[in-house]
Design an enzyme around this catalytic site. Structure first.
Site, PDB file in Angstrom:
ATOM      1  N   TYR A  95      37.006  28.360 -10.950  1.00  0.00           N
ATOM      2  CA  TYR A  95      37.721  26.907 -11.511  1.00  0.00           C
ATOM      3  C   TYR A  95      37.519  27.508 -12.582  1.00  0.00           C
ATOM      4  O   TYR A  95      36.536  28.061 -13.605  1.00  0.00           O
ATOM      5  CB  TYR A  95      35.999  26.260 -11.064  1.00  0.00           C
ATOM      6  CG  TYR A  95      35.898  24.759 -11.854  1.00  0.00           C
ATOM      7  CD1 TYR A  95      36.856  23.910 -10.778  1.00  0.00           C
ATOM      8  CD2 TYR A  95      35.190  24.498 -12.586  1.00  0.00           C
ATOM      9  CE1 TYR A  95      36.925  22.785 -12.361  1.00  0.00           C
ATOM     10  CE2 TYR A  95      34.322  23.224 -13.427  1.00  0.00           C
ATOM     11  CZ  TYR A  95      35.760  22.376 -12.894  1.00  0.00           C
ATOM     12  OH  TYR A  95      35.548  21.186 -13.680  1.00  0.00           O
ATOM     13  N   ARG A 107       0.904  -1.180   0.169  1.00  0.00           N
ATOM     14  CA  ARG A 107      -0.086  -0.183   0.005  1.00  0.00           C
ATOM     15  C   ARG A 107       0.609   1.462   0.056  1.00  0.00           C
ATOM     16  O   ARG A 107       0.260   2.539  -0.121  1.00  0.00           O
ATOM     17  CB  ARG A 107      -1.321   0.156   1.171  1.00  0.00           C
ATOM     18  CG  ARG A 107      -2.366  -0.828   0.813  1.00  0.00           C
ATOM     19  CD  ARG A 107      -2.858  -1.190   1.889  1.00  0.00           C
ATOM     20  NE  ARG A 107      -2.541  -1.703   3.267  1.00  0.00           N
ATOM     21  CZ  ARG A 107      -2.800  -2.196   4.192  1.00  0.00           C
ATOM     22  NH1 ARG A 107      -3.824  -1.249   4.555  1.00  0.00           N
ATOM     23  NH2 ARG A 107      -2.096  -2.697   5.341  1.00  0.00           N
TER      24      ARG A 107
END
Ligand code: UD1
Ligand code: CA
Length: 460
Positions: free
Chosen positions: A393, A23
């Site tokens: 970066y 269920r």
């Protein structure tokens, strides 16, 4: 036997968790669904651990590999139940891990609120009998096994809903499913149960009638807090028990003096330590372990995950803060994001739409508006102008930005790392720096300003 000698008997725990959880309509095994940030079965294991059980055996079936992956660090005996033939059959899969002399506690993996305190009461209730049941009185007992007692109120048997007569269905004392039983007796009686019942299952509950037939007394402890024995079968029950659990945590915090603007709109998915005069506005989520000092306010819609926060800190609305340290006197937000490995020293300020990652910001420095500061070592009393970005970066590697004490970075500056800004340096607004800036000097990159005479804006 008194409670003290009782505790000398070793305790072994069996957790039943093989049910499919149909269920839940999920690929995730039922017991891995989360309540307050932790899987259902982990809540049950925690209670078992608090009892200092000698061993914990987990009966698993559906999605066993996923369950094993999650619980890899736990000390557990893994017992597979290939087919779910009933609770008696499930326990049978674990008897090889049980010693005759132990007290065996049987728990369900989908009953998350059961506390070790209640389980200790059940242990005490067992006294010198061979087994004791945890029961409850419910106004609506539908669906549960009923406790049938004789006219002297001694337990005779348990009847499952589907097997119960009309008079038995009226009984409002129900079986929680939790029991504690002598190891040797459990092994013996399990061999005697059959599956001749409405569901064609091997019922663990049939042990009770067997015990009574052998002249045993079955003891019980009736819980006073019915939520503790509630199991989860669907998403509605999951949400209801989540709320109940959150409410209990919120009340515990308020009892310790924390101000919660609305306990119904506060979620703790982990643990929190707090000093005095902590005020938490609505829709705040605390995850992992957070340590919060005194005189701290946390604004609405803020998420803190594994954070350490000092004293006299003000966190405004809509911040997302993770695995960082905020020292005394800092001001954060609104709309600030601290990503892991950030440390803010005393009286630092991080304002709106600022993201900081893996950076150390020393005392008194300010990053007030619209900036990204990553992989940065920043000194004291630095002022970072609006829109400043550390370009950390290069597409392959991360590089460090160092900014000395008292530096002043003008608005809309890009600092291309690796780069060092000297102490007391000033960087002119709109610069893109890819080389170091010297201490105490003004550095800028800027194309000159032009004005064209006689120019006209195009028009239709
Ligand atoms: C069981 C009890 C009932 C009690 C109720 C409390 C029996 C026969 N009945 O009923 O008296 O009132 O719990 O909630 O014991 N499980 C397995 N393998 C199986 C069957 C079940 O591991 O083959 C596990 C389930 O995952 C679950 C627990 O045992 O955690 C209980 O199973 P469930 O089917 O929910 O029991 P009920 O029929 O509701
Ligand atoms: Ca069943």
């Amino acid at each position: 036997m008194n409670a003290e000698s009782q505790s000398n008997k070793s305790l072994q725990v069996i957790i039943l968790a093989a049910g499919k959880g149909t269920r839940m309509y999920s690929n995730l095994p039922k017991v891995l669904h989360k309540l307050a940030g932790k899987s259902l079965v982990e809540h049950v294991i925690k209670s078992a651990e608090e009892l200092e059980a000698e061993s914990i055996s987990l009966v698993y079936g559906h999605g066993g590999e996923q369950v094993k992956d999650l619980l890899i660090e736990k000390q557990l005996f893994w017992c597979e139940q290939k087919e779910q033939l009933g609770t008696g059959h499930a326990v049978q899969q674990a008897v090889k891990t049980i010693s005759d002399a132990a007290d065996v506690l049987i728990l369900y993996g989908d009953v998350p609120l059961l506390s070790s305190g209640t389980l200790n009461k059940l242990r005490e209730a067992k006294q010198d009998s061979s087994l004791a049941l945890l029961t409850a009185r419910l106004t609506n007992p539908h669906g549960y096994g009923r406790i049938v007692r004789d006219n002297k109120s001694k337990i005779e048997k348990i009847v499952e809903e589907k097997d119960a007569s009309e008079t038995e269905k009226v009984i409002n004392e129900i079986n929680s499913g939790v029991m504690i039983i002598d190891g040797d007796k459990l092994k013996l009686w399990l061999t005697k149960i059959g599956n001749n019942n409405a569901q064609g299952e091997y019922y663990l509950t049939d042990l009770i009638e067997l015990a009574v037939l052998e002249g045993e007394t079955v003891n019980s402890y009736i819980v006073d807090d019915n939520k503790q024995i509630e199991g989860i079968n669907n998403k509605i029950q999951l949400a209801q028990l989540e709320r109940e659990y959150q409410k209990r945590q919120a009340y515990t915090l308020m009892e310790k003096g924390v101000t919660l603007r609305d306990p119904a709109r506060f979620d703790l998915r982990g643990s929190i330590e707090t000093g005095q005069d902590v005020t938490i506005d609505i829709n705040v989520i605390i995850e992992g372990h957070c340590k919060i000092g005194s005189n701290v306010t946390i604004g609405a819609n803020t998420v803190l995950k594994n954070m350490t926060v000092g004293d006299n800190v003000e966190i405004l609305e809509n911040c997302i803060l993770e695995k960082s340290i905020i020292n005394n006197g800092c001001n954060i937000g609104p709309f600030a994001r601290l990503r892991p490995e950030t440390q803010l020293d005393e009286n630092a300020k991080v304002g709106n739409f600022v993201e900081i990652k893996k950076a150390h910001i020393a005392r008194g420095s300010k990053v007030n508006h619209l900036s990204y500061i990553g992989d940065t070592e920043m000194g004291e009393n630095v002022n970072i102008g609006a829109g400043t970005i550390t370009c950390n970066y290069d597409g392959a590697y991360k590089h460090l930005t160092k900014i000395g004490d008292n530096a002043f970075i003008g608005s809309n500056t890009a600092l291309v790392a690796p780069i060092e800004i000297g102490e007391g340096a000033t960087v002119g607004a709109g610069s893109t720096l890819s080389r170091n800036a010297e201490a105490e000097k003004l550095t800028f990159t800027r194309s000159g300003q032009k004005t064209l005479d006689g120019w006209k804006r195009p028009s239709k």
